[in-house]
Design a protein around this motif. Sequence first.
Motif, PDB file in Angstrom:
ATOM      1  N   ASP A 114       8.663  10.748  -8.751  1.00 48.77           N
ATOM      2  CA  ASP A 114       8.032  11.253  -7.541  1.00 48.77           C
ATOM      3  C   ASP A 114       7.295  10.101  -6.852  1.00 48.77           C
ATOM      4  OD1 ASP A 114       7.304  13.081  -5.627  1.00 48.77           O
ATOM      5  OD2 ASP A 114       5.746  14.030  -6.838  1.00 48.77           O
ATOM      6  N   VAL A 115       6.903  10.354  -5.627  1.00 50.38           N
ATOM      7  CA  VAL A 115       6.085   9.399  -4.880  1.00 50.38           C
ATOM      8  C   VAL A 115       4.886  10.184  -4.352  1.00 50.38           C
ATOM      9  CG1 VAL A 115       5.972   7.821  -2.917  1.00 50.38           C
ATOM     10  CG2 VAL A 115       8.124   8.075  -4.188  1.00 50.38           C
ATOM     11  N   ALA A 116       3.704   9.826  -4.836  1.00 46.90           N
ATOM     12  CA  ALA A 116       2.491  10.512  -4.383  1.00 46.90           C
ATOM     13  C   ALA A 116       2.244  10.205  -2.913  1.00 46.90           C
ATOM     14  CB  ALA A 116       1.299  10.061  -5.219  1.00 46.90           C
ATOM     15  N   ALA A 117       1.667  11.161  -2.221  1.00 43.99           N
ATOM     16  CA  ALA A 117       1.424  11.006  -0.784  1.00 43.99           C
ATOM     17  C   ALA A 117       0.530   9.821  -0.460  1.00 43.99           C
ATOM     18  CB  ALA A 117       0.817  12.286  -0.224  1.00 43.99           C
ATOM     19  N   ASP A 118      -0.359   9.468  -1.386  1.00 47.52           N
ATOM     20  CA  ASP A 118      -1.293   8.378  -1.114  1.00 47.52           C
ATOM     21  C   ASP A 118      -0.919   7.060  -1.800  1.00 47.52           C
ATOM     22  OD1 ASP A 118      -1.774   9.261  -3.669  1.00 47.52           O
ATOM     23  OD2 ASP A 118      -3.947   9.174  -3.496  1.00 47.52           O
ATOM     24  N   LEU A 119       0.251   6.998  -2.396  1.00 47.55           N
ATOM     25  CA  LEU A 119       0.698   5.761  -3.053  1.00 47.55           C
ATOM     26  C   LEU A 119       1.060   4.713  -2.003  1.00 47.55           C
ATOM     27  CD1 LEU A 119       1.479   4.417  -5.806  1.00 47.55           C
ATOM     28  CD2 LEU A 119       3.814   5.164  -5.303  1.00 47.55           C
ATOM     29  N   ASP A 120       0.538   3.503  -2.171  1.00 46.95           N
ATOM     30  CA  ASP A 120       0.839   2.428  -1.236  1.00 46.95           C
ATOM     31  C   ASP A 120       2.287   1.966  -1.465  1.00 46.95           C
ATOM     32  OD1 ASP A 120       1.083  -0.141   0.039  1.00 46.95           O
ATOM     33  OD2 ASP A 120      -1.111  -0.220   0.101  1.00 46.95           O
ATOM     34  N   LEU A 121       3.146   2.266  -0.507  1.00 48.88           N
ATOM     35  CA  LEU A 121       4.584   1.989  -0.643  1.00 48.88           C
ATOM     36  C   LEU A 121       4.890   0.496  -0.617  1.00 48.88           C
ATOM     37  CD1 LEU A 121       5.841   4.730   1.837  1.00 48.88           C
ATOM     38  CD2 LEU A 121       5.670   4.891  -0.664  1.00 48.88           C
ATOM     39  N   ILE A 122       4.096  -0.246   0.104  1.00 48.22           N
ATOM     40  CA  ILE A 122       4.337  -1.685   0.239  1.00 48.22           C
ATOM     41  C   ILE A 122       3.768  -2.434  -0.965  1.00 48.22           C
ATOM     42  CG2 ILE A 122       3.855  -3.711   1.666  1.00 48.22           C
ATOM     43  CD1 ILE A 122       3.881  -1.674   4.069  1.00 48.22           C
ATOM     44  N   GLU A 123       2.538  -2.121  -1.305  1.00 48.52           N
ATOM     45  CA  GLU A 123       1.895  -2.786  -2.441  1.00 48.52           C
ATOM     46  C   GLU A 123       2.676  -2.538  -3.735  1.00 48.52           C
ATOM     47  OE1 GLU A 123      -2.247  -2.018  -4.577  1.00 48.52           O
ATOM     48  OE2 GLU A 123      -2.453  -2.852  -2.556  1.00 48.52           O
ATOM     49  N   ASN A 124       3.242  -1.347  -3.862  1.00 47.84           N
ATOM     50  CA  ASN A 124       4.020  -0.997  -5.056  1.00 47.84           C
ATOM     51  C   ASN A 124       5.492  -1.359  -4.922  1.00 47.84           C
ATOM     52  OD1 ASN A 124       2.219   0.507  -7.074  1.00 47.84           O
ATOM     53  ND2 ASN A 124       1.594   1.291  -5.087  1.00 47.84           N
ATOM     54  N   ARG A 125       5.815  -2.072  -3.873  1.00 48.61           N
ATOM     55  CA  ARG A 125       7.152  -2.622  -3.630  1.00 48.61           C
ATOM     56  C   ARG A 125       8.235  -1.537  -3.561  1.00 48.61           C
ATOM     57  NH1 ARG A 125       7.208  -7.850  -3.494  1.00 48.61           N
ATOM     58  NH2 ARG A 125       9.382  -8.053  -4.019  1.00 48.61           N
ATOM     59  N   LEU A 126       7.869  -0.364  -3.089  1.00 50.64           N
ATOM     60  CA  LEU A 126       8.870   0.684  -2.873  1.00 50.64           C
ATOM     61  C   LEU A 126       9.597   0.443  -1.554  1.00 50.64           C
ATOM     62  CD1 LEU A 126       6.934   3.809  -4.158  1.00 50.64           C
ATOM     63  CD2 LEU A 126       8.520   2.328  -5.389  1.00 50.64           C
ATOM     64  N   ILE A 127       8.925  -0.247  -0.649  1.00 55.67           N
ATOM     65  CA  ILE A 127       9.563  -0.756   0.565  1.00 55.67           C
ATOM     66  C   ILE A 127       9.317  -2.256   0.549  1.00 55.67           C
ATOM     67  CG2 ILE A 127       9.622  -0.732   3.079  1.00 55.67           C
ATOM     68  CD1 ILE A 127       8.285   2.027   2.953  1.00 55.67           C
ATOM     69  N   ASP A 128      10.378  -3.014   0.486  1.00 57.70           N
ATOM     70  CA  ASP A 128      10.220  -4.468   0.484  1.00 57.70           C
ATOM     71  C   ASP A 128      10.883  -5.066   1.722  1.00 57.70           C
ATOM     72  OD1 ASP A 128      12.951  -4.465  -0.026  1.00 57.70           O
ATOM     73  OD2 ASP A 128      12.707  -4.833  -2.169  1.00 57.70           O
ATOM     74  N   SER A 129      10.826  -6.362   1.824  1.00 60.14           N
ATOM     75  CA  SER A 129      11.340  -7.017   3.031  1.00 60.14           C
ATOM     76  C   SER A 129      12.847  -6.798   3.203  1.00 60.14           C
ATOM     77  CB  SER A 129      11.027  -8.506   3.007  1.00 60.14           C
ATOM     78  OG  SER A 129      11.579  -9.103   1.855  1.00 60.14           O
ATOM     79  N   LEU A 130      13.584  -6.659   2.111  1.00 63.17           N
ATOM     80  CA  LEU A 130      15.039  -6.450   2.206  1.00 63.17           C
ATOM     81  C   LEU A 130      15.380  -5.057   2.748  1.00 63.17           C
ATOM     82  CD1 LEU A 130      16.205  -8.105  -1.121  1.00 63.17           C
ATOM     83  CD2 LEU A 130      16.334  -9.035   1.190  1.00 63.17           C
TER      84      LEU A 130
END
Length: 84
Positions: free
Chosen positions: A21-37
């Motif tokens: 799951d992905v919590a609503a308040d999880l930082d997507l960038i800091e946790n590298r769920l969205i990266d530059s690629l």
Amino acid sequence: MADGLQTVKNWILERHPERDDVAADLDLIENRLIDSLSFVEFVFLLEQESGTAIQMETLEVDSIRTLAAIEQHFFGAKVEVGQA
């Protein structure tokens, strides 16, 4: 959760099968769920699902940092003030 936001969440989970799951308040960038690629693909998906044109030059990273921020900025979630 709006259908479009659920699609965004599913997109993230498909790219990170180690997550349940992905919590609503999880930082997507800091946790590298969205990266530059994947960033451009992510923004394109967000445009499609929200129906909002996104200008890369003016996109504020904080508006896509969490699912809650995405919901607020792109899917019209109301921010409730004074709710605990």
